[in-house]
Design a protein around this motif. Sequence first.
Motif, PDB file in Angstrom:
ATOM      1  N   GLU A  71       6.962   7.113   1.960  1.00 50.12           N
ATOM      2  CA  GLU A  71       5.674   6.836   2.605  1.00 50.12           C
ATOM      3  C   GLU A  71       5.826   5.880   3.776  1.00 50.12           C
ATOM      4  N   LEU A  72       6.604   4.814   3.583  1.00 49.61           N
ATOM      5  CA  LEU A  72       6.824   3.826   4.646  1.00 49.61           C
ATOM      6  C   LEU A  72       8.309   3.517   4.721  1.00 49.61           C
ATOM      7  N   LEU A  73       8.886   3.740   5.880  1.00 51.62           N
ATOM      8  CA  LEU A  73      10.314   3.501   6.100  1.00 51.62           C
ATOM      9  C   LEU A  73      10.478   2.383   7.117  1.00 51.62           C
TER      10      LEU A  73
ATOM     11  N   ARG B 238      12.412  -6.548  17.261  1.00 50.06           N
ATOM     12  CA  ARG B 238      11.046  -6.112  17.024  1.00 50.06           C
ATOM     13  C   ARG B 238      10.934  -5.385  15.682  1.00 50.06           C
ATOM     14  N   VAL B 239       9.870  -5.680  14.944  1.00 48.33           N
ATOM     15  CA  VAL B 239       9.587  -4.964  13.699  1.00 48.33           C
ATOM     16  C   VAL B 239       9.247  -3.522  14.032  1.00 48.33           C
ATOM     17  N   HIS B 240       9.850  -2.597  13.292  1.00 53.11           N
ATOM     18  CA  HIS B 240       9.655  -1.173  13.559  1.00 53.11           C
ATOM     19  C   HIS B 240       9.642  -0.436  12.227  1.00 53.11           C
ATOM     20  N   TYR B 241       8.588   0.319  11.960  1.00 55.27           N
ATOM     21  CA  TYR B 241       8.495   1.078  10.718  1.00 55.27           C
ATOM     22  C   TYR B 241       7.747   2.383  10.978  1.00 55.27           C
ATOM     23  N   THR B 242       7.904   3.327  10.030  1.00 56.31           N
ATOM     24  CA  THR B 242       7.277   4.639  10.158  1.00 56.31           C
ATOM     25  C   THR B 242       6.517   4.962   8.880  1.00 56.31           C
ATOM     26  N   ILE B 243       5.296   5.401   9.024  1.00 55.33           N
ATOM     27  CA  ILE B 243       4.445   5.779   7.890  1.00 55.33           C
ATOM     28  C   ILE B 243       4.201   7.283   7.930  1.00 55.33           C
ATOM     29  N   GLN B 244       4.389   7.926   6.795  1.00 53.24           N
ATOM     30  CA  GLN B 244       4.083   9.349   6.659  1.00 53.24           C
ATOM     31  C   GLN B 244       2.641   9.477   6.179  1.00 53.24           C
TER      32      GLN B 244
ATOM     33  N   MET C 251       0.812  -1.212   0.000  1.00 52.95           N
ATOM     34  CA  MET C 251       0.000   0.000   0.000  1.00 52.95           C
ATOM     35  C   MET C 251       0.849   1.267   0.000  1.00 52.95           C
ATOM     36  N   PHE C 252       2.037   1.191   0.616  1.00 56.86           N
ATOM     37  CA  PHE C 252       2.951   2.338   0.696  1.00 56.86           C
ATOM     38  C   PHE C 252       4.310   1.901   0.134  1.00 56.86           C
ATOM     39  N   PRO C 253       4.424   1.807  -1.197  1.00 60.51           N
ATOM     40  CA  PRO C 253       5.634   1.218  -1.790  1.00 60.51           C
ATOM     41  C   PRO C 253       6.881   2.091  -1.725  1.00 60.51           C
ATOM     42  N   ASN C 254       6.725   3.386  -1.512  1.00 62.66           N
ATOM     43  CA  ASN C 254       7.876   4.290  -1.505  1.00 62.66           C
ATOM     44  C   ASN C 254       8.400   4.498  -0.096  1.00 62.66           C
TER      45      ASN C 254
END
Length: 290
Positions: free
Chosen positions: A26-28, A53-59, A20-23
């Motif tokens: 958008e998602l780091l 732990r899985v960790h990601y950031t969405i703009q 959904m957020f391929p860039n």
Amino acid sequence: MANCKEAEAQLSEVELLLSMFPNKEELLLNDELALAELRDFCEGKAFAPPSSRVHYTIQLKLETEADDVVVASISFTYPLKYPSVIPEIIVRSPAISRTQQTQLQTALNAFLNDSCHGDICALTALDWIKDNAPSFINKKPLTSDSSIPETTLSCTFTRLWIYSHHIYNKHKRKDILDWSKELELTGFSMPGKPGIVCVEGLQGTCEEFWARLRRLSWQRIFICHREDITLRENSEDDMKECRRFSNFEEAIFDVSGKRSRHMDLGQLYTFLNERGCGDVFRLYFKIGEK
């Protein structure tokens, strides 16, 4: 991580979000190695559950009631037993004051506790943030003469314990020292292999430090442990009581006084123990675990 079902649920959700957020704008992914370990475990290539732990950031773009568009940074961290336990989700935006962020975070946490046990919930949380965050952005910050008693006004003191596979690069080491000074954080960094960084101060400035740090190029870096303490807003006395470090320094624990890529961990333990942080040593190095 307790079982394969939890791992598969985590992997399924992350892969859905990546579609959904391929860039990266958008998602780091903040720790790509953690995702690789999760995938290997789910595919049977690794027998031991992941320890990271899985960790990601969405703009996320938010439309305010004034028809403005603001960007919020939504940080997701999965506990190892997620979705059996709720994830850690933090919302940050330059358009949100510290008081408004505290209010928003409190409301979000209440929603997660009520609605997000036992099933993946990142998309549900994003929908809630889209629907509810604008009202906090437009809301005037609470003041002492508002309907809420002054005693409820608070801020959060945070201590982040950060683990890196290694810290050698002199530019990164300088950035760590410069950013901690700029953001008025105390703590220390230990270069070498592994690399360790501890920062403490107001939650917002600690999160800003972490946001800058993780955007540098790392083989592996993640928050090993965090401590959050609610304070009276702008209470300098409480801040001083919570601090374990008086300043920020680069701590060198050379083996036998010689320059080495591996630090003397006995000296590190003594350093931490003298500051009342000896228990964190075990979190970093898993001493005493069966």
